[in-house]
Design an enzyme around this catalytic site. Structure first.
Site, PDB file in Angstrom:
ATOM      1  N   ASP A   1       0.799  -1.229   0.000  1.00 11.80           N
ATOM      2  CA  ASP A   1       0.000   0.000   0.000  1.00 11.80           C
ATOM      3  C   ASP A   1       0.835   1.285   0.000  1.00 11.80           C
ATOM      4  OD1 ASP A   1      -1.635  -2.104   0.676  1.00 11.80           O
ATOM      5  OD2 ASP A   1      -2.602  -1.105   2.347  1.00 11.80           O
TER       6      ASP A   1
ATOM      7  N   GLN B   1       4.110   0.670   2.246  1.00  9.41           N
ATOM      8  CA  GLN B   1       4.303  -0.532   3.037  1.00  9.41           C
ATOM      9  C   GLN B   1       5.502  -1.297   2.480  1.00  9.41           C
ATOM     10  OE1 GLN B   1       1.911  -2.050   5.806  1.00  9.41           O
ATOM     11  NE2 GLN B   1       2.408   0.118   5.899  1.00  9.41           N
TER      12      GLN B   1
ATOM     13  N   TYR C   1       1.560  -0.610   9.987  1.00  8.29           N
ATOM     14  CA  TYR C   1       0.585  -0.766   8.921  1.00  8.29           C
ATOM     15  C   TYR C   1       0.187   0.585   8.319  1.00  8.29           C
ATOM     16  CZ  TYR C   1      -0.189  -5.824   9.461  1.00  8.29           C
ATOM     17  OH  TYR C   1      -0.060  -7.193   9.458  1.00  8.29           O
TER      18      TYR C   1
ATOM     19  N   ASP D   1      -5.904   1.718   9.201  1.00 14.15           N
ATOM     20  CA  ASP D   1      -5.662   2.579   8.036  1.00 14.15           C
ATOM     21  C   ASP D   1      -6.226   3.985   8.208  1.00 14.15           C
ATOM     22  OD1 ASP D   1      -4.770   0.121   7.111  1.00 14.15           O
ATOM     23  OD2 ASP D   1      -6.549  -0.244   5.892  1.00 14.15           O
TER      24      ASP D   1
END
Length: 475
Positions: free
Chosen positions: A40, A56, A99, A169
């Protein structure tokens, strides 16, 4: 920066220094990881004139693992500086992965907001309703490169009681009403939704509302985003668990948007979900507004949990990001067009008037623009066995062996008047009618030929130069 972070970054640097940029399948004008795995895009922003593209990053293996945030910086989307990883898993609240998340500039400070992943060990954990932590964390920097103290903002106990451990997220923005944040969530009844928070200081956050569809639409909504553009309000997300419907939702997981009518923190209605991209490899897009007011999108050119092969793994790297796309809302849908800066990569131009079949000289990286009638069939063949076809109101992207498991994607399109294609060493992005529809995919061509068949069309193909990427310390 603590000792563990320094050691991790040093290990990354040593590994990256052994990786040659001239490997087969390495892109010329797409961002890819120096080594290991990329997925991502994160923290997209423009800070002090430079665009920052975090991502990521799992540097020690060619599969997702202990994720860091890798970091590219550019002023023009052609010349890039690759920096040391901006964030590493170095705290108890993010010990199993840094993340996805977003960035926000405020009073000269660049803030990164992300999800800290923690997975407990032992029996009895399903990692959905128990055994996992998804913490919302903030880090800050005054130079956009070095990030200091991390602050835990929210943990699973702070989220609504009806959601699972999967809340992640964060996308954060600020306006006259203060700070806003959306988080993707999976409810305990396996329904995806977005949690909406507000803050007066970007430190203390209060739940303001939740957003979902009237009928369940997938079990998890990842990578949420919200923005206002051209008089419309766009809620963007990547739902998991949506079943295919004829030509729609053919990938394992989808990425798209709904237009939101009403208030983000009040009464609202959502339009029908529309996919951003109908190719095989597109997921987890994120957008930001740059200093000129453009809304820019970058996505991951990959697909989680797929059976597709990625031959570049042989060279100890895998995955890439899409080219940056400028967004507009027209006729009730989001249009995507490659950012204008990419035109500076154009080199040799070849133009042909096509009335039948026309072939272009072979080249490994190119941009093609075709102006066509809007009604007559069109076929474009490239890379040996890949072809894009439009006829009778239906688009088809077909791959043979070059697809490595990818075969067919399609969508209806009433007329076709313009096609723009960006072909790189192991990817292709196809934009139709000025960005009304897009197909993005990885593919691994057998050759560099290009042919067009049409009753009447005007076609120009440019060879493309490689963008420049320098690492910290290189002059």
């Amino acid at each position: 920066m603590n000792v563990r972070t320094k050691n991790l970054i040093c290990a990354c640097r040593r590994l990256e220094e052994t990786t040659s940029p001239a490997q087969k399948w390495r892109p010329q004008f797409h961002l890819s990881p120096p080594t290991g795995w990329m997925n991502d895009p994160n923290g997209l922003c423009q800070f002090r004139g430079s665009h920052h593209i975090f991502f990521q990053y799992s540097p020690f293996d060619v599969q997702t693992g202990l994720n860091y945030w890798g970091h590219f910086e550019t002023a023009d989307f052609v010349h890039y500086q690759y920096h040391q990883p901006a964030l590493c898993s170095d705290e108890q609240f993010d010990c199993h992965g840094v993340y996805s998340g977003s960035a926000l500039e405020n009073d000269g400070v660049l803030y990164l907001f992300y999800t800290g992943n923690v997975k407990k060990t032992g029996d009895g954990y399903d990692y959905v309703n128990n055994g996992r932590e998804h913490n919302t964390i903030r880090a800050c920097s005054r130079d956009g490169v070095n990030f200091g103290e991390k602050t835990l903002l929210l943990s699973n106990s702070d989220y609504p009681g009806n959601v699972t451990c999967h809340v992640r997220d964060p996308k954060v923005w600020k306006d006259a009403a203060g700070g806003h944040m959306v988080l993707g969530a999976r409810r305990r009844d396996d329904v995806g939704e977005v949690l909406v928070y507000r803050s007066g200081d970007l430190l203390h956050w209060t739940l303001a509302s939740t957003i979902t569809t009237p009928e369940p639409f997938g079990f998890m909504w990842e990578c949420p985003d919200f923005f206002r553009l051209d008089g419309a309000q766009v809620l963007s997300f990547s739902p998991q668990g949506v079943e295919a419907q004829d030509w729609k939702y053919e990938n394992i997981y989808q990425s798209g948007y709904c237009l939101l009518d009403g208030a983000l923190e009040g009464d609202y209605t959502l339009s029908e979900f529309q996919e951003y991209d109908h190719g095989f490899d597109f997921y987890a897009p994120q957008t930001y507004e740059d200093e000129s007011g453009r809304r820019i999108l970058i996505g991951w050119m990959g697909m989680p949990d797929s059976d597709y092969a990625y031959p570049e793994k042989e060279y100890q790297w895998t995955q890439m990001l899409t080219i940056p796309r400028e967004l507009h809302v027209r006729n009730g849908r989001v249009y995507q067009q490659p950012v204008a800066e990419l035109r500076t990569l154009r080199r040799t131009a070849a133009h042909q008037t096509v009335a039948g079949t026309a072939a272009f000289p072979a080249a490994p990286a190119w941009e093609l623009e075709v102006q066509c009638s809007g009604a007559a069939p069109l076929e474009i063949r490239f890379g040996g066995d890949a072809r894009f076809r439009w006829a009778d109101g239906m688009c088809r992207l077909e791959l043979g062996k070059s697809g490595c498991g990818r075969t067919l994607r399609r969508m209806p399109l009433e007329t076709l008047e313009q096609v723009q294609i960006f072909r790189d060493a192991s990817s292709v992005e196809i934009f139709l009618n000025g960005g009304e529809a897009v197909f993005s995919t990885r593919f691994y061509p057998a050759d560099d030929r290009l042919e067009i068949t049409a009753a009447q069309a005007e076609a120009t193909r440019w060879t493309l130069a490689a963008m420049e990427i320098r690492k910290d310390g290189e002059s």
